[in-house]
Design an enzyme around this catalytic site. Structure first.
Site, PDB file in Angstrom:
ATOM      1  N   ASP A 284       1.419   9.356   4.369  1.00 44.73           N
ATOM      2  CA  ASP A 284       1.911   9.679   2.928  1.00 44.73           C
ATOM      3  C   ASP A 284       1.954  11.028   2.437  1.00 44.73           C
ATOM      4  O   ASP A 284       1.001  11.948   3.026  1.00 44.73           O
ATOM      5  CB  ASP A 284       1.140   8.596   1.946  1.00 44.73           C
ATOM      6  CG  ASP A 284       1.926   8.513   0.801  1.00 44.73           C
ATOM      7  OD1 ASP A 284       2.798   8.613   0.590  1.00 44.73           O
ATOM      8  OD2 ASP A 284       0.987   8.127  -0.255  1.00 44.73           O
TER       9      ASP A 284
ATOM     10  N   ASN B  65       9.631   0.140   0.887  1.00 41.47           N
ATOM     11  CA  ASN B  65      10.374   1.382   0.979  1.00 41.47           C
ATOM     12  C   ASN B  65      11.911   1.070   0.713  1.00 41.47           C
ATOM     13  O   ASN B  65      12.515   2.162   0.357  1.00 41.47           O
ATOM     14  CB  ASN B  65      10.035   2.212   2.045  1.00 41.47           C
ATOM     15  CG  ASN B  65       8.805   2.955   2.086  1.00 41.47           C
ATOM     16  OD1 ASN B  65       8.141   3.004   3.110  1.00 41.47           O
ATOM     17  ND2 ASN B  65       8.076   3.165   0.911  1.00 41.47           N
TER      18      ASN B  65
HETATM   19  C1  IPE Z   1       3.401   4.019   2.305  1.00 40.85           C
HETATM   20  O1  IPE Z   1       3.538   4.857   1.645  1.00 40.85           O
HETATM   21  C2  IPE Z   1       4.325   3.629   3.483  1.00 40.85           C
HETATM   22  C3  IPE Z   1       4.671   4.639   4.213  1.00 40.85           C
HETATM   23  C4  IPE Z   1       3.838   5.735   4.419  1.00 40.85           C
HETATM   24  C5  IPE Z   1       5.652   4.522   5.217  1.00 40.85           C
HETATM   25  P1  IPE Z   1       4.245   4.761  -0.130  1.00 40.85           P
HETATM   26  O2  IPE Z   1       4.276   5.918  -0.533  1.00 40.85           O
HETATM   27  O3  IPE Z   1       5.437   3.752   0.251  1.00 40.85           O
HETATM   28  O4  IPE Z   1       2.927   3.737  -0.526  1.00 40.85           O
HETATM   29  P2  IPE Z   1       2.855   3.531  -2.302  1.00 40.85           P
HETATM   30  O5  IPE Z   1       4.245   3.183  -2.917  1.00 40.85           O
HETATM   31  O6  IPE Z   1       2.297   4.763  -2.748  1.00 40.85           O
HETATM   32  O7  IPE Z   1       1.785   2.555  -2.415  1.00 40.85           O
HETATM   33  C1  IPE Z   2       5.449   9.034   3.023  1.00 38.21           C
HETATM   34  O1  IPE Z   2       5.812   9.860   2.135  1.00 38.21           O
HETATM   35  C2  IPE Z   2       6.885   8.660   3.874  1.00 38.21           C
HETATM   36  C3  IPE Z   2       7.582   7.366   3.544  1.00 38.21           C
HETATM   37  C4  IPE Z   2       7.068   6.536   2.625  1.00 38.21           C
HETATM   38  C5  IPE Z   2       8.690   7.309   4.273  1.00 38.21           C
HETATM   39  P1  IPE Z   2       6.212   9.620   0.733  1.00 38.21           P
HETATM   40  O2  IPE Z   2       7.753   9.782   0.730  1.00 38.21           O
HETATM   41  O3  IPE Z   2       5.840   8.457   0.005  1.00 38.21           O
HETATM   42  O4  IPE Z   2       5.938  10.864  -0.109  1.00 38.21           O
HETATM   43  P2  IPE Z   2       5.157  11.025  -1.676  1.00 38.21           P
HETATM   44  O5  IPE Z   2       4.082   9.884  -1.608  1.00 38.21           O
HETATM   45  O6  IPE Z   2       6.385  10.599  -2.394  1.00 38.21           O
HETATM   46  O7  IPE Z   2       4.699  12.299  -1.599  1.00 38.21           O
HETATM   47 MG    MG Z   3       4.103   7.911  -0.952  1.00 38.73          MG
END
Ligand code: IPE
Ligand code: IPE
Ligand code: MG
Length: 245
Positions: A19, A67
């Site tokens: 993340d 997602n």
């Molecule tokens: C979790 O991250 C999913 C992945 C890293 C693929 P998210 O960014 O989607 O999670 P939330 O929304 O902060 O819980």
């Molecule tokens: C995790 O990074 C990757 C995916 C969920 C695909 P994020 O896209 O959630 O990055 P932040 O949390 O918005 O920084």
């Molecule tokens: Mg995230």
């Protein structure tokens, strides 16, 4: 058969919620996609670093069932990034001895993506250095439901459905349960990753954003794991009592 563990203090299976890509890009005044792209490069380096340290399984959360709720542009960007990543890195990963497995619902992804996953799995199926499971369109709840559906479809009686049966029908049935569950990016939640499998995982949360997760960060996470006292419901090992003189 898997090789014996180099040391009990090294986790056999590490799960990672990668993340923080979006925030990493924003800090650089770049679009979120830039962070996702950097995240792929970091993942390839991380697989090798974990393998060098004796980890047998690395399972990473790349795209969650939830997602899909992101803007269409970001979702389609992530889908095409996978295709780019496979064409850019598959040969290298295969040569590095990495076995690639995909966990998740493949129904909802495009034929092209499904074929890329199948190609990655086929090309690396005999590799044994480390298994990289990429959880894509994966959700822990989806995983439990699909295992339950398999039980119903096979006409099992309630008595036949037990923890061992369900575990054998979960997406990661080929791997031991995760020993260490890492989440980068500062949030302290599971976000529907390996719910069933992480029942006794050790959790490690770090502020480090995924694209900054380098060998030093890996060593810090593994060092924290080595200090944990895993009990699995038992009691703590007795402390050594100094001999009375
Ligand atoms: C979790 O991250 C999913 C992945 C890293 C693929 P998210 O960014 O989607 O999670 P939330 O929304 O902060 O819980
Ligand atoms: C995790 O990074 C990757 C995916 C969920 C695909 P994020 O896209 O959630 O990055 P932040 O949390 O918005 O920084
Ligand atoms: Mg995230």
């Amino acid at each position: 058969m898997t090789e014996p563990r180099p040391s009990a203090t090294v986790p056999r299976h590490v799960a990672v919620v990668m993340d923080g890509n979006g925030r990493w890009a924003r800090k650089r005044y770049m679009p979120r996609f830039f962070g996702h792209k950097a995240g792929v490069d970091v993942l390839v380096r991380a697989v090798n670093a974990f393998a060098d340290r004796g980890v047998e399984h690395l399972s990473v959360f790349a795209f969650s069932s939830e997602n899909w709720k992101r803007p269409t542009e970001e979702v389609s960007g992530l889908m095409s990034l996978v295709l780019v990543a496979v064409s850019k890195y598959l040969t290298k990963l295969a040569g590095d001895g990495v076995r690639i497995r995909i966990a998740g619902d493949r129904e909802a992804v495009s034929d092209k993506l499904r074929q890329a996953w199948e190609q990655a799995e086929r090309l690396t199926e005999h590799n044994r250095r480390i298994t990289l499971t990429v959880a894509f369109n994966y959700g822990g709840r989806w995983d439990i439901v699909q295992a339950c559906r398999a039980a119903v479809a096979q006409g099992l009686t309630p008595e036949q459905v037990d923890e061992a049966w369900l575990s054998r029908h979960m997406a990661l049935a080929y791997a031991p349960d995760p020993d260490l569950f890492i989440r980068t990016g500062g949030e302290m939640r599971i976000s529907n990753f390996l719910l069933w499998q992480s029942a006794y995982a050790e959790f490690y949360f770090t502020e480090c954003l995924w694209p900054d997760f380098d060998a030093r960060e890996i060593d810090a996470a593994l060092a924290a794991y080595a200090r944990r006292d895993r009990r699995f419901g038992t009691i703590a090992a007795p402390q050594l009592v100094p001999e009375s003189s």
